[in-house]
Design a protein around this motif. Structure first.
Motif, PDB file in Angstrom:
ATOM      1  N   ILE A 159       0.843  -1.204   0.000  1.00  0.00           N
ATOM      2  CA  ILE A 159       0.000   0.000   0.000  1.00  0.00           C
ATOM      3  C   ILE A 159       0.873   1.247   0.000  1.00  0.00           C
ATOM      4  O   ILE A 159       1.884   1.301   0.712  1.00  0.00           O
ATOM      5  CB  ILE A 159      -0.907   0.019   1.257  1.00  0.00           C
ATOM      6  N   VAL A 160       0.465   2.232  -0.802  1.00  0.00           N
ATOM      7  CA  VAL A 160       1.134   3.536  -0.754  1.00  0.00           C
ATOM      8  C   VAL A 160       0.092   4.586  -0.381  1.00  0.00           C
ATOM      9  O   VAL A 160      -1.017   4.588  -0.916  1.00  0.00           O
ATOM     10  CB  VAL A 160       1.788   3.894  -2.111  1.00  0.00           C
ATOM     11  N   ILE A 161       0.460   5.449   0.565  1.00  0.00           N
ATOM     12  CA  ILE A 161      -0.414   6.571   0.928  1.00  0.00           C
ATOM     13  C   ILE A 161       0.296   7.858   0.548  1.00  0.00           C
ATOM     14  O   ILE A 161       1.446   8.084   0.960  1.00  0.00           O
ATOM     15  CB  ILE A 161      -0.749   6.549   2.433  1.00  0.00           C
ATOM     16  N   LEU A 162      -0.373   8.659  -0.254  1.00  0.00           N
ATOM     17  CA  LEU A 162       0.210   9.936  -0.675  1.00  0.00           C
ATOM     18  C   LEU A 162      -0.240  11.017   0.293  1.00  0.00           C
ATOM     19  O   LEU A 162      -1.430  11.225   0.496  1.00  0.00           O
ATOM     20  CB  LEU A 162      -0.257  10.291  -2.092  1.00  0.00           C
ATOM     21  N   GLY A 163       0.720  11.688   0.918  1.00  0.00           N
ATOM     22  CA  GLY A 163       0.380  12.764   1.855  1.00  0.00           C
ATOM     23  C   GLY A 163       0.567  12.311   3.283  1.00  0.00           C
ATOM     24  O   GLY A 163      -0.162  11.443   3.757  1.00  0.00           O
ATOM     25  N   ALA A 164       1.581  12.879   3.960  1.00  0.00           N
ATOM     26  CA  ALA A 164       1.858  12.483   5.348  1.00  0.00           C
ATOM     27  C   ALA A 164       1.476  13.602   6.315  1.00  0.00           C
ATOM     28  O   ALA A 164       2.244  13.984   7.183  1.00  0.00           O
ATOM     29  CB  ALA A 164       3.325  12.069   5.497  1.00  0.00           C
ATOM     30  N   GLY A 165       0.250  14.100   6.141  1.00  0.00           N
ATOM     31  CA  GLY A 165      -0.347  14.972   7.158  1.00  0.00           C
ATOM     32  C   GLY A 165      -1.005  14.077   8.196  1.00  0.00           C
ATOM     33  O   GLY A 165      -0.822  12.849   8.181  1.00  0.00           O
ATOM     34  N   VAL A 166      -1.841  14.687   9.075  1.00  0.00           N
ATOM     35  CA  VAL A 166      -2.484  13.893  10.128  1.00  0.00           C
ATOM     36  C   VAL A 166      -3.346  12.777   9.523  1.00  0.00           C
ATOM     37  O   VAL A 166      -3.292  11.624   9.957  1.00  0.00           O
ATOM     38  CB  VAL A 166      -3.343  14.809  11.034  1.00  0.00           C
ATOM     39  N   ASP A 196       9.150  17.522   5.396  1.00  0.00           N
ATOM     40  CA  ASP A 196       8.861  16.879   6.685  1.00  0.00           C
ATOM     41  C   ASP A 196       7.409  16.395   6.710  1.00  0.00           C
ATOM     42  O   ASP A 196       6.576  16.860   5.928  1.00  0.00           O
ATOM     43  CB  ASP A 196       9.094  17.888   7.820  1.00  0.00           C
ATOM     44  N   ILE A 197       7.135  15.504   7.646  1.00  0.00           N
ATOM     45  CA  ILE A 197       5.760  15.002   7.768  1.00  0.00           C
ATOM     46  C   ILE A 197       5.065  15.729   8.919  1.00  0.00           C
ATOM     47  O   ILE A 197       5.712  16.380   9.737  1.00  0.00           O
ATOM     48  CB  ILE A 197       5.728  13.472   7.988  1.00  0.00           C
ATOM     49  N   LEU A 198       3.768  15.615   8.964  1.00  0.00           N
ATOM     50  CA  LEU A 198       2.944  16.110  10.082  1.00  0.00           C
ATOM     51  C   LEU A 198       3.220  17.570  10.412  1.00  0.00           C
ATOM     52  O   LEU A 198       3.336  17.956  11.579  1.00  0.00           O
ATOM     53  CB  LEU A 198       3.201  15.235  11.330  1.00  0.00           C
ATOM     54  N   ARG A 199       3.347  18.377   9.356  1.00  0.00           N
ATOM     55  CA  ARG A 199       3.758  19.775   9.577  1.00  0.00           C
ATOM     56  C   ARG A 199       2.750  20.552  10.422  1.00  0.00           C
ATOM     57  O   ARG A 199       3.114  21.492  11.106  1.00  0.00           O
ATOM     58  CB  ARG A 199       3.971  20.469   8.227  1.00  0.00           C
ATOM     59  N   GLU A 200       1.480  20.140  10.391  1.00  0.00           N
ATOM     60  CA  GLU A 200       0.459  20.930  11.105  1.00  0.00           C
ATOM     61  C   GLU A 200       0.327  20.552  12.585  1.00  0.00           C
ATOM     62  O   GLU A 200      -0.465  21.136  13.310  1.00  0.00           O
ATOM     63  CB  GLU A 200      -0.916  20.835  10.388  1.00  0.00           C
TER      64      GLU A 200
END
Ligand SMILES: Cc1cc2nc3c(=O)[nH]c(=O)nc-3n(C[C@H](O)[C@H](O)[C@H](O)COP(=O)(O)OP(=O)(O)OC[C@H]3O[C@@H](n4cnc5c(N)ncnc54)[C@H](O)[C@@H]3O)c2cc1C
Length: 723
Positions: A159-166, A196-200
């Motif tokens: 599996i690939v998930i695009l976007g490493a926000g929350v 970087d991930i989880l910037r928010e």
């Protein structure tokens, strides 16, 4: 309180999209509807998923039903007309919403809460291979299909998930947990375009979530530029181009619905610009909430929490707009407590610059989410006006019975009352349509009407058309001329014209598809919507009547049964929204082909309607002087019907219909109860010679028309033997 006629409708409020804000508006409306206003909800799906519990569903902690808001039930509670369709445009000049598969809907006040999509349309291969995390319903569907496939083939998916926000991180952790518990630990990669991930999130939360990702062995790639998606996986720009994957999810994009660009509404990057009152900045009487709205006075990130907080202000302002009053203001909070689940039953907070974690945070999150969902579960008591103190004997019972009276075929006068009132003779048997002789020529003629089972006049008209046509098809005839008889509920003149437009469109489409059209009719105003049609039918051969069934004939049925039960259950808020929609679709299926295929061979023919399968079979048996064996387990049932029968849900007409059981050899059960369920737009019930069975079954299969063999005819006095 006094009993009064229903008040006329003078204003239309349309809620476009069953998003979180609208679900809450509907709930509030159910408790205090605005007199004179008709509420309409439009959504392509009968159920809307609640976002807070989606990761828990992906992780396997919740069932799908735990996170679904049943819009059918909610609409019933609010007295709203529910239209299952997708908006494709809004004409703000004429105040009409254009829909994908039915005529436009007029509004006086419109509220839009249609969310966004996380599709990345510009990415090559996205249309074929990318599953966007939003809309949530379609994503939940795709995820459960992947889990089922992986279990069936015993393979761990990549599996690939695009976007490493929350959202992306929460989904990755949930997926990893689910696959691990299934013993299929797949390979999960998170791809992030940024550095970087989880910037928010704050640094404490980020640190803890990184540790969770490492524990779950989820690979994270940052600064990754995606070139496209293929069947093999995700291709990146650079030296290590392919990340293999069979399931690619986007949690990255926030794409507003493209069709909004073609409206005259003021937009900011595709989102509807609203002011402090949640009203469009350039179009009065149009409001927007949730992810699709841009708060011009105080922009906020796209999060369900804002949709939820907007609901009370939106509700007040929609009522104010309908009543010509002044609007209130929405002030969004600056920050909110994020509770991010980590796959296992644990979660991490994101507020106050720290990340508290543990199973207690999960329990807190679970408690908040369950409490939110409880508002939408179970039934809701409708307020019933009291009777006057002084009243005639017998009024109480009749009023009680009328309060629960079903619509459609459940509102028919029962057979024994017809026999008494119309002096029909002992068995009360009339054929489905009258046979009219014109010289040597024979024609059939029938009339039928339905008490509305829903405020959706378009849908009621469609169903009423198929229902009335059933009598013509049941004589082996083709429809010829149609006259409409319509009773409109109390409405302003403008709303009368609009409802007539909906009725003629719904019925007109159906008649046209069946080779005829409405040539005239009569309309009056009464207490509630009733739609009927008188139809003449052309015969190419002698009419097929109830008489003619012979011992040895095979008994066939062309639609599943259970519509009476599902309509009754929907009215009492007990039906599953998906089952109810499936039943409506089944009701709208015309029987012209089935009649044409059965016509040359059927020895007796009828359509199954108000008296239920047993009652209509007795019409054939009485007229033909024969008995029948019915194979109970071969009788097709609509989805959800047996469950409801097991809960003892019954249509108003059921007790009268079940009097036929004295003429049957059977052991009573939930399944036999369905034999007395009144049907609206039921299937054709035919007897055919055994020698013709294979040919007819083959012809139905080739025409893609369903048919079920449910029994056979035996010699003897009219009686039904169940086996
Ligand atoms: C994995 C994940 C986890 C998330 N977790 C959280 C969280 O914990 N907390 C939080 O606050 N937010 C969370 N979010 C964000 C949250 O999902 C959204 O902010 C929220 O769903 C927005 O609600 P809404 O009312 O705007 O619309 P939605 O809930 O998206 O509902 C839109 C509705 O409109 C309908 N619709 C769409 N197009 C049309 C059309 N053309 N015509 C008619 N109807 C239409 C859809 O069928 C749907 O029912 C999460 C998002 C994701 C992807």
């Amino acid at each position: 309180m006094q009993l009064t006629r229903p008040l006329p409708i003078t204003r239309d409020l349309v809620l476009l999209g069953g998003g979180h804000a609208h679900a809450l508006v509907l709930k509030k409306w159910a408790m205090a509807p605005l007199p004179g206003a008709q509420l309409t909800l439009i959504d392509p799906n009968p159920k809307a998923p609640y976002t807070g519990m989606l990761p828990g569903y992906v992780a396997g902690h919740y069932e799908r039903s735990d996170l679904e808001i049943d819009l059918v039930r909610l609409a019933r509670q609010a007295g709203a007309r529910l239209i299952i369709d997708r908006a494709v445009g809004i004409d703000t000049e004429t105040q009409r919403i254009e829909l994908q598969s039915r005529p436009a809907i007029a509004y006086d006040t419109l509220s839009i809460d249609i969310g966004i999509s996380s599709m990345l349309p510009a990415l090559p291969g996205a249309a074929q291979h990318l599953v966007p995390a939003k809309p949530l319903g379609a994503f939940a569907e795709a995820w459960s299909a992947l889990v089922a496939r992986s279990m069936d083939t015993n393979t761990a998916p990549k599996i690939v998930i695009l976007g490493a926000g929350v959202g992306g991180v929460e989904l990755a952790l949930a997926m990893a947990h689910r696959l691990n518990t299934l013993g299929l630990p797949g390979k999960i990669t998170l791809i992030e375009a940024g550095a970087d991930i989880l910037r928010e999130t704050n640094s404490g939360t980020r640190r803890k979530l990184r540790a969770e990702l490492a524990r779950a062995q989820i690979e994270v790639r940052t600064d990754a530029m995606i070139a496209g998606i293929t069947e093999a996986g995700v291709t990146l720009d650079g030296d290590d181009p392919l990340v293999p994957a069979s399931f690619v999810v986007s949690a990255a994009g926030a794409t507003p619905h493209a069709w909004l660009q073609d409206t005259a509404l003021a937009l900011e990057q595709g989102y509807i610009c609203v002011d402090r009152t949640l009203q469009s900045t350039n179009t009065p009487h149009v409001f927007a909430a949730g992810d699709c709205a841009h708060l011009t006075h105080s922009p906020r990130p796209k999060a369900g929490v804002f949709a939820v907080r907007q609901a009370p202000v939106l509700y007040d302002n929609l009522r104010a707009d309908l009543g010509g009053k002044s609007l209130g203001r929405f002030s969004p909070q600056k920050s909110y407590l994020k509770l991010i689940s980590t796959g296992r039953k644990s979660a991490i907070t994101d507020k106050w610059g720290i990340g508290l974690s543990g199973s207690w945070v999960w329990r807190l999150k679970d408690h908040i989410d369950q409490k939110f969902m409880q508002q939408f579960q179970g039934t809701m008591e409708m307020p019933v006006p009291n009777l006057p103190d002084e009243r005639a004997t017998g009024l109480d019972q009749i009023v009680d019975a009328h309060a629960n009276q079903c619509g459609a075929c459940g509102a028919k006068v029962d057979q024994s009352t017809l026999v008494q009132g119309l002096s029909l003779g002992k068995d009360g048997t009339l054929d489905d349509a009258a046979i009219v002789k014109l010289g040597d020529q024979e024609q059939v003629f029938s009339t039928d009407h339905l008490r509305a089972f829903s405020p959706d006049a378009y849908m009621v008209a469609k169903v009423a058309a198929v229902h009335a046509l059933g009598d013509i098809w049941a004589m082996g005839a083709a429809p010829q001329a149609v006259l409409a008889h319509i009773i409109l509920p109390p409405l302003s003149a403008e709303k009368q014209a609009e409802m007539l437009r909906q009725i003629t469109a719904g019925a007109g489409e159906m008649f046209e598809a069946c080779g005829t059209n409405i040539s005239g009719g009569h309309t009056s105003v009464g207490a509630e919507l009733t739609i009927g049609f008188s139809i003449t039918g052309r015969l190419d051969r002698p009419a097929i009547t109830h008489a003619g069934a012979k011992p040895g004939d095979v008994l066939v049925l062309t639609k599943p049964i259970g519509t009476g039960l599902l309509l009754a259950a929907e009215m009492r808020q007990l039906a599953d929204g998906g089952d109810y929609q499936a039943a409506l679709a089944n009701m709208c299926r015309p029987q012209a082909n089935a009649s044409r295929l059965l016509g040359p061979q059927a020895t007796a023919l009828t359509d199954v309607t108000g008296f239920g399968l047993a009652g209509h079979l007795f019409n054939i048996l009485d007229a033909s002087g024969v008995a029948a064996n019915l194979t109970l387990n071969e009788i097709p049932l609509l989805s959800g019907a047996l469950d409801l029968a097991q809960q003892d849900v019954k249509s108003t007409l059921w007790p009268a219909n079940s009097a036929q059981s004295s003429r049957m050899t059977m052991t009573a059960s939930a399944r036999t109860d369905l034999l007395f369920d009144p049907q609206t737009c039921g299937g054709l019930l035919a007897t055919i010679p055994a020698a013709a069975e294979a040919e007819i079954m083959g012809a139905f299969q080739s025409a893609n028309e369903p048919i079920w063999k449910i029994g056979d005819i035996t010699p003897g006095p009219p009686h039904i033997f169940l086996r």
